[in-house]
Design an enzyme around this catalytic site. Structure first.
Site, short mmCIF file in Angstrom:
data_model
loop_
_atom_site.label_atom_id
_atom_site.label_comp_id
_atom_site.label_asym_id
_atom_site.label_seq_id
_atom_site.Cartn_x
_atom_site.Cartn_y
_atom_site.Cartn_z
N ASP A 287 0.83 -1.21 0.00
CA ASP A 287 0.00 0.00 0.00
C ASP A 287 0.86 1.26 0.00
OD1 ASP A 287 -2.36 1.38 -0.03
OD2 ASP A 287 -2.78 1.18 2.11
N ASN B 265 -10.92 -2.71 -5.34
CA ASN B 265 -10.16 -1.76 -6.17
C ASN B 265 -10.80 -1.53 -7.55
OD1 ASN B 265 -6.93 -2.82 -4.84
ND2 ASN B 265 -8.14 -1.05 -4.25
#
Ligand code: IPE
Ligand code: IPE
Ligand code: MG
Length: 252
Positions: free
Chosen positions: A25, A73
């Site tokens: 991330d 996502n």
């Protein structure tokens, strides 16, 4: 700051995690803080993927699972999703030799049918080509969601006519994407977020968690060794007491 070499000296290579999962991330923030488009961060992040994969193989880690794209996502702007898919294709094409030369078996976890053909084709090809490699398993979690994985397992068990009495933890594990992989020992999340974001919900039960503020594009060998050292500093009691563990170690 200790060098990579001195950090490596502290590492006990006989007590490495068998299976490391990484929630990669911080690519977007890495790029935005430099005034670049988010995709620039994803591209730099793919260099970290290469570095960490190569290093894991060198250290002798059996399984590495990288959370590259979550089921959630898909909700990102279409342009970012398209950019990520293009990068993924590029990665699968450019890493072919590295994967084959290093005896790595490529695996993928997730709802792969959702991936565009331009990703699915090189992915299937490399998974097929590398399927007999045994030195390390590299799993890419793509269009992956932990809840989705659990629901799929339930559906598949029902479709197979498994009787309720036969549903055990062992059997359930065999219906998950991770069937056949070693147990997840360590999960690393970069970028300072303290959450799991739907990654390996079942498998995380007794994984050690390592959180670091480092953004994924900056996460390279040194940060990885620090995570492994952190793992080695933990006592994994799995419900038992410290003295029980000491006794077990003495009698082993
Ligand atoms: C991780 O970086 C990559 C993916 C989730 C695909 P992000 O894109 O989430 O980066 P941040 O969290 O916005 O910085
Ligand atoms: C988790 O990162 C998914 C991946 C690393 C692929 P996100 O950036 O999507 O997670 P949230 O939104 O912070 O929970
Ligand atoms: Mg993020």
């Amino acid at each position: 700051m200790p060098s990579l070499e001195s950090l490596l000296e502290q590492l006990d290579t006989r007590r490495l995690p068998r299976h490391v999962g990484i929630i990669m991330d911080g690519n977007g923030r890495w790029a935005e803080s430099r005034g670049f488009a988010r995709i620039v961060g994803h591209r730099e992040g793919s260099r970290s993927v290469r570095a960490v994969t190569r290093f894991s193989r060198k250290l002798g880690i059996q399984a590495l699972t990288l959370y590259a794209f979550s089921s959630q996502n898909w909700q990102r702007p279409a342009e970012e999703v398209a950019g990520l898919m293009a990068l993924l294709r590029e990665y699968l094409v450019s890493e072919r030799d590295e994967i084959m030369d290093n005896g790595i078996r490529l695996n993928a976890l997730g709802d792969l049918d959702k991936l565009p053909r331009m990703v699915r084709e090189p992915l299937d090809a490399l998974m097929g080509e590398s399927r007999n490699n045994t030195d390390m398993v590299l799993s890419l979690a793509l269009s992956y969601g932990g809840r989705d994985e659990i629901l799929r397992a339930c559906r598949a068990m029902i479709a197979d006519g498994v009787s309720p009495d036969a549903v055990s933890e062992e059997l359930f594990s065999q219906y998950l994407f991770t069937a056949g992989l070693p147990p997840l020992d360590l999960v690393i999340r970069t970028s300072g977020e303290l959450r799991i974001s739907n990654f390996m919900l079942w498998q995380n039960a007794y994984a050690e968690l390592h959180f670091t503020d480092i953004l994924w594009p900056d996460f390279r060998e040194e940060a990885f060794v620090r995570a492994l050292l952190d793992f080695q500093s933990r006592e994994r009691r799995c419900g038992k007491t410290s003295s029980q563990l000491r006794q077990e170690a003495e009698t082993a």
